[in-house]
Design a protein around this motif. Sequence first.
Motif, PDB file in Angstrom:
ATOM      1  N   UNK A  97       7.614 -27.421   4.047  1.00  0.00           N
ATOM      2  CA  UNK A  97       6.793 -26.481   3.303  1.00  0.00           C
ATOM      3  C   UNK A  97       5.414 -27.091   3.095  1.00  0.00           C
ATOM      4  N   UNK A  98       4.390 -26.377   3.430  1.00  0.00           N
ATOM      5  CA  UNK A  98       3.021 -26.847   3.274  1.00  0.00           C
ATOM      6  C   UNK A  98       2.509 -26.455   1.900  1.00  0.00           C
ATOM      7  N   UNK A 152       9.770 -37.233 -11.465  1.00  0.00           N
ATOM      8  CA  UNK A 152       9.814 -38.346 -10.532  1.00  0.00           C
ATOM      9  C   UNK A 152       9.236 -38.030  -9.167  1.00  0.00           C
ATOM     10  N   UNK A 153       9.067 -36.757  -8.844  1.00  0.00           N
ATOM     11  CA  UNK A 153       8.439 -36.365  -7.580  1.00  0.00           C
ATOM     12  C   UNK A 153       6.965 -36.783  -7.619  1.00  0.00           C
ATOM     13  N   UNK A 154       6.375 -37.006  -6.455  1.00  0.00           N
ATOM     14  CA  UNK A 154       4.963 -37.362  -6.351  1.00  0.00           C
ATOM     15  C   UNK A 154       4.265 -36.335  -5.471  1.00  0.00           C
ATOM     16  N   UNK A 185       3.825 -25.071 -11.568  1.00  0.00           N
ATOM     17  CA  UNK A 185       4.041 -25.639 -10.247  1.00  0.00           C
ATOM     18  C   UNK A 185       5.533 -25.601  -9.954  1.00  0.00           C
ATOM     19  N   UNK A 186       5.917 -24.897  -8.879  1.00  0.00           N
ATOM     20  CA  UNK A 186       7.308 -24.840  -8.447  1.00  0.00           C
ATOM     21  C   UNK A 186       7.571 -26.088  -7.617  1.00  0.00           C
ATOM     22  N   UNK A 187       8.303 -27.006  -8.186  1.00  0.00           N
ATOM     23  CA  UNK A 187       8.506 -28.334  -7.624  1.00  0.00           C
ATOM     24  C   UNK A 187       9.704 -28.390  -6.676  1.00  0.00           C
ATOM     25  N   UNK A 188       9.660 -29.343  -5.762  1.00  0.00           N
ATOM     26  CA  UNK A 188      10.773 -29.580  -4.841  1.00  0.00           C
ATOM     27  C   UNK A 188      12.038 -29.995  -5.584  1.00  0.00           C
ATOM     28  N   UNK A 238       4.938 -26.812 -16.138  1.00  0.00           N
ATOM     29  CA  UNK A 238       3.717 -26.266 -16.708  1.00  0.00           C
ATOM     30  C   UNK A 238       2.544 -27.137 -16.299  1.00  0.00           C
ATOM     31  N   UNK A 239       1.415 -26.506 -15.982  1.00  0.00           N
ATOM     32  CA  UNK A 239       0.215 -27.211 -15.562  1.00  0.00           C
ATOM     33  C   UNK A 239      -0.929 -26.786 -16.478  1.00  0.00           C
ATOM     34  N   UNK A 240      -1.661 -27.775 -17.003  1.00  0.00           N
ATOM     35  CA  UNK A 240      -2.793 -27.522 -17.895  1.00  0.00           C
ATOM     36  C   UNK A 240      -3.935 -28.433 -17.458  1.00  0.00           C
TER      37      UNK A 240
END
Length: 177
Positions: free
Chosen positions: A1-2, A19-21, A34-37, A43-45
């Motif tokens: 996924x890009x 823990x994801x980067x 942000x929909x994370x892997x 939540x993003x601020x």
Amino acid sequence: MSEPRVPGGGDDAVELPCGETRPMSVFDLGMREYDCACGATHGVVTDVNPPERFLPEFLVGTLREAVETTSDEMPEFGTPHLMGIVLEEFPERVTAVDASENPDMGYSMLWVTEFDSRRLHEIVVELVIELMEHAVSHADDSTAMTQFEEQMLEFDVSDFVEQYRAERDLEADDVYV
């Protein structure tokens, strides 16, 4: 996924609370979640988000009058202060990133939370209520404290957040989500 990237944006690594980067350039000004892997929605601020994203304008005005800040860079109470309160309460569940050395990003500070944007909104309101309760308790006015406590017994944070978000017509692609 890009993943989408900010043209010319920095690729400094951002370690998320899970823990994801991810590269910093993934987090742009319009992003509120942000929909994370990892399967979670974070939540993003950013510091350019107005505090009215979370609180009504009249309350932000009251906080600006009442709260003394100690920062020359941020002399007026705002989103960085709100997120500082969240970070203090949940240090392991919030990633704070200084992006000031990366002017292409359009923001100086980025916070990514373990919580989705709605839960983060509730947490901000809960912590501001605690701040207000603390302030009222130092007023040496037992009547004011009693009245505040009575009002808070009737106040439902979840209902407030739902109504506030609906009133602001906060859609997923809106600036204030």
